[in-house]
Design a protein around this motif. Sequence first.
Motif, PDB file in Angstrom:
ATOM      1  N   LEU A  67       0.852  -1.195   0.011  1.00 17.08           N
ATOM      2  CA  LEU A  67      -0.119  -0.093   0.054  1.00 17.08           C
ATOM      3  C   LEU A  67       0.825   1.342  -0.112  1.00 17.08           C
ATOM      4  CD1 LEU A  67      -2.767  -0.776   2.771  1.00 17.08           C
ATOM      5  CD2 LEU A  67      -3.067  -0.573   0.114  1.00 17.08           C
ATOM      6  N   HIS A  68       2.006   1.198   0.486  1.00 14.21           N
ATOM      7  CA  HIS A  68       2.932   2.261   0.791  1.00 14.21           C
ATOM      8  C   HIS A  68       3.939   2.649  -0.448  1.00 14.21           C
ATOM      9  CE1 HIS A  68       6.466   4.585   2.475  1.00 14.21           C
ATOM     10  NE2 HIS A  68       5.446   5.373   3.323  1.00 14.21           N
ATOM     11  N   SER A  69       4.073   1.513  -1.085  1.00 17.40           N
ATOM     12  CA  SER A  69       5.609   1.494  -1.892  1.00 17.40           C
ATOM     13  C   SER A  69       4.813   1.492  -3.681  1.00 17.40           C
ATOM     14  CB  SER A  69       6.468   0.486  -1.836  1.00 17.40           C
ATOM     15  OG  SER A  69       5.849  -0.577  -1.768  1.00 17.40           O
ATOM     16  N   ARG A  70       3.646   0.896  -3.830  1.00 15.82           N
ATOM     17  CA  ARG A  70       3.327   0.783  -5.200  1.00 15.82           C
ATOM     18  C   ARG A  70       1.809   0.578  -5.534  1.00 15.82           C
ATOM     19  NH1 ARG A  70       6.493  -2.902  -6.575  1.00 15.82           N
ATOM     20  NH2 ARG A  70       7.709  -3.364  -4.471  1.00 15.82           N
ATOM     21  N   SER A 102     -11.578  -4.742  -1.336  1.00 17.65           N
ATOM     22  CA  SER A 102     -12.871  -4.359  -0.906  1.00 17.65           C
ATOM     23  C   SER A 102     -12.593  -3.029  -0.138  1.00 17.65           C
ATOM     24  CB  SER A 102     -13.210  -5.199   0.131  1.00 17.65           C
ATOM     25  OG  SER A 102     -13.682  -6.536  -0.663  1.00 17.65           O
ATOM     26  N   CYS A 103     -11.711  -2.912   0.395  1.00 18.44           N
ATOM     27  CA  CYS A 103     -11.254  -1.614   1.161  1.00 18.44           C
ATOM     28  C   CYS A 103     -10.757  -0.512   0.530  1.00 18.44           C
ATOM     29  CB  CYS A 103     -10.419  -1.863   2.671  1.00 18.44           C
ATOM     30  SG  CYS A 103     -11.409  -2.982   3.705  1.00 18.44           S
ATOM     31  N   ALA A 104      -9.680  -0.902  -0.370  1.00 17.39           N
ATOM     32  CA  ALA A 104      -8.704  -0.031  -0.834  1.00 17.39           C
ATOM     33  C   ALA A 104      -8.975   0.326  -2.418  1.00 17.39           C
ATOM     34  CB  ALA A 104      -7.501  -0.419  -0.779  1.00 17.39           C
ATOM     35  N   VAL A 105     -10.065  -0.440  -2.865  1.00 16.61           N
ATOM     36  CA  VAL A 105     -10.010  -0.223  -4.672  1.00 16.61           C
ATOM     37  C   VAL A 105     -11.402   0.433  -4.855  1.00 16.61           C
ATOM     38  CG1 VAL A 105     -10.193  -1.326  -6.654  1.00 16.61           C
ATOM     39  CG2 VAL A 105      -8.561  -1.880  -5.039  1.00 16.61           C
ATOM     40  N   VAL A 126     -13.219   2.717   1.826  1.00 11.29           N
ATOM     41  CA  VAL A 126     -12.504   3.668   2.597  1.00 11.29           C
ATOM     42  C   VAL A 126     -12.752   4.747   1.752  1.00 11.29           C
ATOM     43  CG1 VAL A 126     -10.140   4.725   3.294  1.00 11.29           C
ATOM     44  CG2 VAL A 126     -11.040   2.313   3.732  1.00 11.29           C
ATOM     45  N   SER A 127     -13.185   5.994   2.056  1.00  8.95           N
ATOM     46  CA  SER A 127     -13.305   7.121   1.214  1.00  8.95           C
ATOM     47  C   SER A 127     -12.042   7.603   0.658  1.00  8.95           C
ATOM     48  CB  SER A 127     -14.087   8.240   2.229  1.00  8.95           C
ATOM     49  OG  SER A 127     -14.989   7.899   2.881  1.00  8.95           O
ATOM     50  N   GLY A 128     -12.397   8.202  -0.786  1.00  5.10           N
ATOM     51  CA  GLY A 128     -11.347   8.893  -1.486  1.00  5.10           C
ATOM     52  C   GLY A 128     -10.131   7.946  -1.706  1.00  5.10           C
ATOM     53  N   VAL A 129     -10.165   6.730  -1.705  1.00  4.64           N
ATOM     54  CA  VAL A 129      -8.801   5.726  -2.051  1.00  4.64           C
ATOM     55  C   VAL A 129      -9.100   4.856  -3.176  1.00  4.64           C
ATOM     56  CG1 VAL A 129      -7.920   3.749  -1.171  1.00  4.64           C
ATOM     57  CG2 VAL A 129      -8.346   5.764   0.563  1.00  4.64           C
ATOM     58  N   LYS A 133      -5.224   2.923  -8.962  1.00  2.56           N
ATOM     59  CA  LYS A 133      -5.061   4.143  -9.844  1.00  2.56           C
ATOM     60  C   LYS A 133      -4.190   5.193  -9.242  1.00  2.56           C
ATOM     61  CE  LYS A 133      -9.422   3.893 -12.333  1.00  2.56           C
ATOM     62  NZ  LYS A 133     -10.569   4.910 -12.776  1.00  2.56           N
ATOM     63  N   SER A 134      -4.184   5.317  -7.847  1.00  3.79           N
ATOM     64  CA  SER A 134      -3.373   6.311  -7.239  1.00  3.79           C
ATOM     65  C   SER A 134      -2.695   5.861  -6.008  1.00  3.79           C
ATOM     66  CB  SER A 134      -3.948   7.446  -7.006  1.00  3.79           C
ATOM     67  OG  SER A 134      -5.192   7.235  -6.232  1.00  3.79           O
ATOM     68  N   GLY A 135      -1.461   6.446  -5.482  1.00  2.00           N
ATOM     69  CA  GLY A 135      -0.871   6.399  -4.180  1.00  2.00           C
ATOM     70  C   GLY A 135      -1.904   6.615  -3.043  1.00  2.00           C
ATOM     71  N   LEU A 136      -1.493   6.071  -2.158  1.00  2.00           N
ATOM     72  CA  LEU A 136      -2.179   6.342  -0.742  1.00  2.00           C
ATOM     73  C   LEU A 136      -1.329   7.251   0.170  1.00  2.00           C
ATOM     74  CD1 LEU A 136      -3.758   4.054  -2.133  1.00  2.00           C
ATOM     75  CD2 LEU A 136      -4.106   3.194   0.415  1.00  2.00           C
ATOM     76  N   THR A 137      -2.067   8.160   0.836  1.00  2.00           N
ATOM     77  CA  THR A 137      -1.421   8.853   2.232  1.00  2.00           C
ATOM     78  C   THR A 137      -1.256   7.836   3.221  1.00  2.00           C
ATOM     79  OG1 THR A 137      -3.416   9.742   3.137  1.00  2.00           O
ATOM     80  CG2 THR A 137      -2.586  11.131   1.096  1.00  2.00           C
ATOM     81  N   ASP A 138      -0.173   8.442   4.167  1.00  2.00           N
ATOM     82  CA  ASP A 138      -0.058   7.405   5.225  1.00  2.00           C
ATOM     83  C   ASP A 138      -1.340   7.379   6.066  1.00  2.00           C
ATOM     84  OD1 ASP A 138       2.554   7.210   4.589  1.00  2.00           O
ATOM     85  OD2 ASP A 138       3.115   8.856   6.031  1.00  2.00           O
ATOM     86  N   LEU A 139      -2.465   8.374   6.333  1.00  2.00           N
ATOM     87  CA  LEU A 139      -3.560   8.332   6.940  1.00  2.00           C
ATOM     88  C   LEU A 139      -4.276   7.214   6.034  1.00  2.00           C
ATOM     89  CD1 LEU A 139      -5.527   9.079   9.095  1.00  2.00           C
ATOM     90  CD2 LEU A 139      -6.164  11.140   7.593  1.00  2.00           C
TER      91      LEU A 139
END
Length: 291
Positions: A67-70, A102-105, A126-129, A133-139
């Motif tokens: 989730l953090h790197s790719r 389910s949570c991140a796409v 999870v909202s806005g994630v 298609k795009s990287g995720l912030t730490d939060l």
Amino acid sequence: MKRSVSTLGIVMGLGLLPAACGPASQLEGEIDGPGLRAMTGTQGSTGPNGIPKLAWHTWKVTIARALHSRLLLEKGAIDPALLATGILAEDGGEQVFAHTVSCAVAEDTPVPYNRKKLAYVGRGMVSGVDWAKSGLTDLQITNVLECVVAFVNDKTKGVNILLTGPEVDDKEKEDHTSFIHREALWCASISGGTVVVDVYPTQSFLDGCGIDAKAALEERYCHEVGTCDLNYMDLDKFKDNCVGDEATGQYSCGGKACTMTWLEDAPAWCEPPLTSPPPPPPNPPNPPLPQ
């Protein structure tokens, strides 16, 4: 949000779930009251029970790193570096991956994979994630981890669970009034190279079933108690660290948005304690012997 038949939900054993927090003016009802508040049109996502505990603790760092790197997809296929970890080579890892999707796409986004000739499908919990298609912030990463953590339980069958929180999405706009039992509030972080979870049990969880809440939450989440990086936070820490809205079930602790789980009113969850049966009547006196 539409439910997908290929999407996995939250697996929690009855009465073995998550926690909450709120400002002083709102905590009185949560701490001193019955802790039963019907959800009415609040933001949230629902699902049924399930990720095996051993599978989660085997693959949680792999998921956090990915989730953090790719990005999840490369040229329309799952990133080869993630596949190379072997997460999809065994059923437990596949369960962890499916819940993460389910949570991140984003909702209804297919994630193709050929082992079973089926596509995993995002629910956008999870909202806005959108990890595809795009990287995720730490939060955002910690909110995704909380969403997945809410599914962790060795029980393969259970009850429906409602997730609420500032970053939990709700495209369904369903009536959540059947979810009246707050369980606990889960706050994830990445520390020391692993996934750490603070869990705050609610007063209704502490009082409702007459169980050892710390032991119950550890049993639900930990493969081996004491080795799972779960920090049990009592009510004093809940009051000190957390603020939120009791009516919507959305809370933050230490300035970070966290995720709460709720249960419906199930007969096996908070049955009243059995009362002791009345004592038997005294034995009647022996009849006199015949003369």
